[in-house]
Design a protein around this motif. Structure first.
Motif, PDB file in Angstrom:
ATOM      1  N   LEU A  44       8.844 -11.442 -28.175  1.00 35.54           N
ATOM      2  CA  LEU A  44       8.639 -10.813 -29.476  1.00 35.54           C
ATOM      3  C   LEU A  44       7.675 -11.658 -30.284  1.00 35.54           C
ATOM      4  O   LEU A  44       7.859 -12.860 -30.427  1.00 35.54           O
ATOM      5  CB  LEU A  44       9.964 -10.695 -30.231  1.00 35.54           C
ATOM      6  N   THR A  45       6.664 -11.018 -30.817  1.00 32.61           N
ATOM      7  CA  THR A  45       5.674 -11.724 -31.612  1.00 32.61           C
ATOM      8  C   THR A  45       5.029 -10.741 -32.567  1.00 32.61           C
ATOM      9  O   THR A  45       5.404  -9.579 -32.613  1.00 32.61           O
ATOM     10  CB  THR A  45       4.631 -12.400 -30.698  1.00 32.61           C
ATOM     11  N   ASP A  46       4.088 -11.190 -33.313  1.00 31.70           N
ATOM     12  CA  ASP A  46       3.321 -10.274 -34.153  1.00 31.70           C
ATOM     13  C   ASP A  46       1.843 -10.446 -33.828  1.00 31.70           C
ATOM     14  O   ASP A  46       1.455 -11.315 -33.050  1.00 31.70           O
ATOM     15  CB  ASP A  46       3.613 -10.490 -35.637  1.00 31.70           C
ATOM     16  N   ALA A  47       1.021  -9.598 -34.410  1.00 32.02           N
ATOM     17  CA  ALA A  47      -0.401  -9.592 -34.069  1.00 32.02           C
ATOM     18  C   ALA A  47      -1.067 -10.924 -34.386  1.00 32.02           C
ATOM     19  O   ALA A  47      -1.911 -11.392 -33.622  1.00 32.02           O
ATOM     20  CB  ALA A  47      -1.104  -8.457 -34.802  1.00 32.02           C
ATOM     21  N   ARG A  48      -0.701 -11.553 -35.486  1.00 36.39           N
ATOM     22  CA  ARG A  48      -1.320 -12.830 -35.840  1.00 36.39           C
ATOM     23  C   ARG A  48      -1.025 -13.908 -34.805  1.00 36.39           C
ATOM     24  O   ARG A  48      -1.891 -14.675 -34.414  1.00 36.39           O
ATOM     25  CB  ARG A  48      -0.827 -13.308 -37.189  1.00 36.39           C
ATOM     26  N   VAL A  49       0.210 -13.969 -34.378  1.00 31.52           N
ATOM     27  CA  VAL A  49       0.582 -14.985 -33.385  1.00 31.52           C
ATOM     28  C   VAL A  49      -0.079 -14.667 -32.054  1.00 31.52           C
ATOM     29  O   VAL A  49      -0.664 -15.534 -31.410  1.00 31.52           O
ATOM     30  CB  VAL A  49       2.110 -15.063 -33.228  1.00 31.52           C
TER      31      VAL A  49
END
Length: 83
Positions: A44-49
């Motif tokens: 699980l991550t987000d676009a920035r990471v």
């Protein structure tokens, strides 16, 4: 007269989870997952990471090399920086 009145324990055992760290450790995560018998791994991550951290790229590459390729979930415009 002793400083303490109660018996003291002199042997302690602590079974810790193995910890791996150091240069190149993240690149081995795929092999570690295989050795643990993991067939599917959720990241699980987000676009920035995902786009901004070289560590995220290393992690995803290591997992793709040892596990069936998966497509990333579609990006949502409704996140904290979405419209």
């Amino acid at each position: 007269m002793p400083l303490f009145d109660y018996p003291t324990e002199t042997v302690f055992t602590w079974a810790a989870t193995p910890l791996k760290f150091g240069i190149g450790a993240l690149a081995e995560i795929g092999e570690d997952c295989v050795s643990l018998g993991l067939r599917r791994v959720l990241v699980l991550t987000d676009a920035r990471v995902q786009d901004g951290l070289r560590e995220a790229t290393t992690l995803l590459r290591a997992l793709r090399e040892t596990h069936a390729p998966t497509a990333p979930a579609p990006r949502s415009a409704h996140g904290p920086n979405g419209a």
